[in-house]
Write a protein that holds these residues in place. Structure first.
Motif, PDB file in Angstrom:
ATOM      1  N   GLN A   1      13.962  33.957  14.963  1.00  0.00           N
ATOM      2  CA  GLN A   1      13.418  35.265  14.371  1.00  0.00           C
ATOM      3  C   GLN A   1      14.480  36.261  14.752  1.00  0.00           C
ATOM      4  O   GLN A   1      15.185  36.361  15.795  1.00  0.00           O
ATOM      5  CB  GLN A   1      12.312  35.618  15.409  1.00  0.00           C
ATOM      6  N   THR A   2      14.884  37.320  13.621  1.00  0.00           N
ATOM      7  CA  THR A   2      15.949  38.206  13.818  1.00  0.00           C
ATOM      8  C   THR A   2      16.003  38.861  14.975  1.00  0.00           C
ATOM      9  O   THR A   2      17.280  39.202  15.534  1.00  0.00           O
ATOM     10  CB  THR A   2      15.922  39.151  12.682  1.00  0.00           C
ATOM     11  N   THR A   3      15.105  39.280  15.614  1.00  0.00           N
ATOM     12  CA  THR A   3      14.966  40.045  17.050  1.00  0.00           C
ATOM     13  C   THR A   3      14.927  39.229  18.147  1.00  0.00           C
ATOM     14  O   THR A   3      14.395  39.767  19.336  1.00  0.00           O
ATOM     15  CB  THR A   3      13.824  41.284  16.925  1.00  0.00           C
TER      16      THR A   3
ATOM     17  N   ILE B   1      19.975  35.483  14.273  1.00  0.00           N
ATOM     18  CA  ILE B   1      19.464  36.821  15.189  1.00  0.00           C
ATOM     19  C   ILE B   1      20.348  37.960  14.552  1.00  0.00           C
ATOM     20  O   ILE B   1      21.469  37.738  14.274  1.00  0.00           O
ATOM     21  CB  ILE B   1      19.925  36.596  16.442  1.00  0.00           C
ATOM     22  N   CYS B   2      19.809  39.001  14.601  1.00  0.00           N
ATOM     23  CA  CYS B   2      20.524  40.204  13.708  1.00  0.00           C
ATOM     24  C   CYS B   2      21.133  40.717  14.902  1.00  0.00           C
ATOM     25  O   CYS B   2      21.138  40.902  15.815  1.00  0.00           O
ATOM     26  CB  CYS B   2      19.250  41.269  13.673  1.00  0.00           C
ATOM     27  N   TYR B   3      22.771  41.019  14.147  1.00  0.00           N
ATOM     28  CA  TYR B   3      23.729  41.472  14.777  1.00  0.00           C
ATOM     29  C   TYR B   3      23.318  42.891  15.513  1.00  0.00           C
ATOM     30  O   TYR B   3      23.850  43.068  16.618  1.00  0.00           O
ATOM     31  CB  TYR B   3      25.045  41.279  14.330  1.00  0.00           C
TER      32      TYR B   3
ATOM     33  N   PHE C   1      17.498  54.487  14.621  1.00  0.00           N
ATOM     34  CA  PHE C   1      16.983  53.234  13.690  1.00  0.00           C
ATOM     35  C   PHE C   1      18.072  52.532  13.444  1.00  0.00           C
ATOM     36  O   PHE C   1      19.397  52.470  13.444  1.00  0.00           O
ATOM     37  CB  PHE C   1      16.667  54.038  12.227  1.00  0.00           C
ATOM     38  N   CYS C   2      17.643  51.055  13.447  1.00  0.00           N
ATOM     39  CA  CYS C   2      18.593  49.965  12.963  1.00  0.00           C
ATOM     40  C   CYS C   2      18.866  50.302  11.313  1.00  0.00           C
ATOM     41  O   CYS C   2      18.208  50.819  10.472  1.00  0.00           O
ATOM     42  CB  CYS C   2      18.198  48.550  13.208  1.00  0.00           C
ATOM     43  N   PHE C   3      20.103  49.227  10.955  1.00  0.00           N
ATOM     44  CA  PHE C   3      20.291  49.225   9.541  1.00  0.00           C
ATOM     45  C   PHE C   3      19.260  49.078   8.595  1.00  0.00           C
ATOM     46  O   PHE C   3      18.801  49.600   7.560  1.00  0.00           O
ATOM     47  CB  PHE C   3      21.435  48.319   9.236  1.00  0.00           C
ATOM     48  N   GLY C   4      18.325  48.159   8.976  1.00  0.00           N
ATOM     49  CA  GLY C   4      16.961  47.505   8.113  1.00  0.00           C
ATOM     50  C   GLY C   4      15.948  48.732   8.083  1.00  0.00           C
ATOM     51  O   GLY C   4      15.514  48.764   7.039  1.00  0.00           O
ATOM     52  N   VAL C   5      15.789  49.392   9.209  1.00  0.00           N
ATOM     53  CA  VAL C   5      14.635  50.536   9.260  1.00  0.00           C
ATOM     54  C   VAL C   5      15.225  51.613   8.125  1.00  0.00           C
ATOM     55  O   VAL C   5      14.673  52.219   7.403  1.00  0.00           O
ATOM     56  CB  VAL C   5      14.202  50.771  10.428  1.00  0.00           C
TER      57      VAL C   5
ATOM     58  N   THR D   1      11.958  44.539   2.530  1.00  0.00           N
ATOM     59  CA  THR D   1      12.310  43.343   3.486  1.00  0.00           C
ATOM     60  C   THR D   1      13.902  43.512   3.862  1.00  0.00           C
ATOM     61  O   THR D   1      14.653  43.723   2.974  1.00  0.00           O
ATOM     62  CB  THR D   1      12.221  42.032   2.752  1.00  0.00           C
ATOM     63  N   CYS D   2      14.247  43.546   5.023  1.00  0.00           N
ATOM     64  CA  CYS D   2      15.529  43.624   5.377  1.00  0.00           C
ATOM     65  C   CYS D   2      16.352  42.757   5.117  1.00  0.00           C
ATOM     66  O   CYS D   2      15.987  41.339   5.043  1.00  0.00           O
ATOM     67  CB  CYS D   2      15.513  43.677   6.982  1.00  0.00           C
ATOM     68  N   PRO D   3      17.548  42.685   4.519  1.00  0.00           N
ATOM     69  CA  PRO D   3      18.347  41.682   3.864  1.00  0.00           C
ATOM     70  C   PRO D   3      18.808  40.562   4.889  1.00  0.00           C
ATOM     71  O   PRO D   3      18.807  39.201   4.597  1.00  0.00           O
ATOM     72  CB  PRO D   3      19.784  42.461   3.631  1.00  0.00           C
TER      73      PRO D   3
HETATM   74  S1  SF4 Z   1      16.893  42.373  11.242  1.00  0.00           S
HETATM   75 FE1  SF4 Z   1      17.885  43.663  12.218  1.00  0.00          FE
HETATM   76  S2  SF4 Z   1      18.439  45.367  10.898  1.00  0.00           S
HETATM   77 FE2  SF4 Z   1      16.855  44.083  10.007  1.00  0.00          FE
HETATM   78  S3  SF4 Z   1      15.326  45.279  10.382  1.00  0.00           S
HETATM   79 FE3  SF4 Z   1      15.227  43.733  12.094  1.00  0.00          FE
HETATM   80  S4  SF4 Z   1      16.297  44.864  13.538  1.00  0.00           S
HETATM   81 FE4  SF4 Z   1      16.880  45.811  11.699  1.00  0.00          FE
END
Ligand code: SF4
Length: 294
Positions: free
Chosen positions: A161-163, A189-191, A11-15, A95-97
């Motif tokens: 889009q973050t991904t 983009i998400c790190y 899992f990533c941080f957001g999930v 919602t992911c920050p």
């Molecule tokens: S933006 Fe990144 S951390 Fe947030 S939910 Fe998407 S992949 Fe996960």
């Protein structure tokens, strides 16, 4: 044989954050909970949550007055949020920050009188929410061909889009810049996605075979699969550990495993167990990654 698990797998941080919030609600006895759309694009996790009283609904019209609704990591548009509030529902916002940041940037670009451009896939739920923050003038661009040939008639502001794939993002920005003299770029983009992709490329180069574990509908998992396949043609995308067939290991010395951001650790463990059942002497290495605080 050696099995190397990518450092950012799981899992990533957001999930992780979303699952923690939902688990808290379940523990407090606040079920049933309704998620507008699939919580994450991973059937294993969705099925497990369903058993514990967390259900997906396809349309906002299905939300009943007074119920509890989860906003998933992808976020929603302000209009949808307004509809939910009018229905007098309790909102649990996961919602992911990082998505929230992208949404607020789109809103700011619009308020500054610029054209908001979202580089992403128009059908992706995160992008649909972000369009809602950008208003009528918001444009989604997923490839160079989407850019209007006559350029833009005012200043533009770009987010991603973050991904989204970072390389594709850079290439599209380069083309856009040729059509606009006044451009402001926010790389949203998400790190964790960037690190996950970098790590997967490194592993794909070192391995004889790669397995990418994660949902078939997960955008970031599919991107990861494409990237891995570019560097290691012998790459498989498996939705679940149970899809693993030991016959594919024939002649493999180093197997690399990477996963989408919505693949739980227990699925990685299940895959490793299946590999161990096939080969008792297999050496397992899990690469150390950054420990994201939640
Ligand atoms: S933006 Fe990144 S951390 Fe947030 S939910 Fe998407 S992949 Fe996960």
């Amino acid at each position: 044989m050696k099995v190397i698990i990518a450092s950012e797998a799981g899992f990533c941080f957001g999930v992780k954050r979303a699952i923690k919030i939902i688990n808290n609600e379940i523990e407090k006895g606040n079920t049933p909970l309704y998620v507008y759309g699939e919580l994450i694009h991973n059937k294993v996790v969705v099925e497990d949550l369903e058993k514990r009283g967390v259900y997906s609904i396809d349309s906002i019209d299905e939300v009943e007055e007074g119920s509890t609704v989860i906003i998933r990591t992808h976020g929603i548009s302000p209009k949808e949020e307004e509809i939910l509030k009018k229905k007098n529902v309790k909102i649990v916002d996961t919602t992911c920050p990082l998505v929230k940041k992208a949404q607020l940037l789109v809103e700011r670009i619009k308020k500054e009188g610029k054209i908001p451009i979202i580089i992403g896939k128009p059908e992706h739920p995160e992008v649909k929410g972000e369009i809602g923050y950008g208003g009528k003038e918001a444009i989604v661009i997923s490839k160079g061909e989407d850019i209007p040939l006559d350029g833009f008639n005012k200043e533009i502001g770009i987010i991603a889009q973050t991904t989204f794939n970072p390389e594709k993002f850079k290439n599209i920005v380069k083309i856009i810049k040729k059509h606009s003299t006044k451009t402001i770029i926010y790389d949203t983009i998400c790190y964790t996605t960037v690190m996950r992709q970098k790590d997967t490329i490194k592993l794909a180069k070192e391995s004889d075979m790669m397995i990418i574990l994660g949902g078939k509908h997960s955008s970031n998992t599919r991107t990861l699969y494409e990237i891995a396949k570019k560097y290691q043609p012998n790459t498989y995308h498996m939705e679940r550990a149970e899809n693993f067939n030991p016959e594919i290991l024939e002649g493999v010395n180093i197997l690399g495993i990477s996963t989408g951001a919505s693949t739980p650790d227990y699925e990685i463990d299940a895959l490793v167990d299946l590999i161990k059942n096939h080969d008792n002497n297999v050496e397992i290495e899990r690469r150390e990654g950054y420990k994201w605080e939640i």
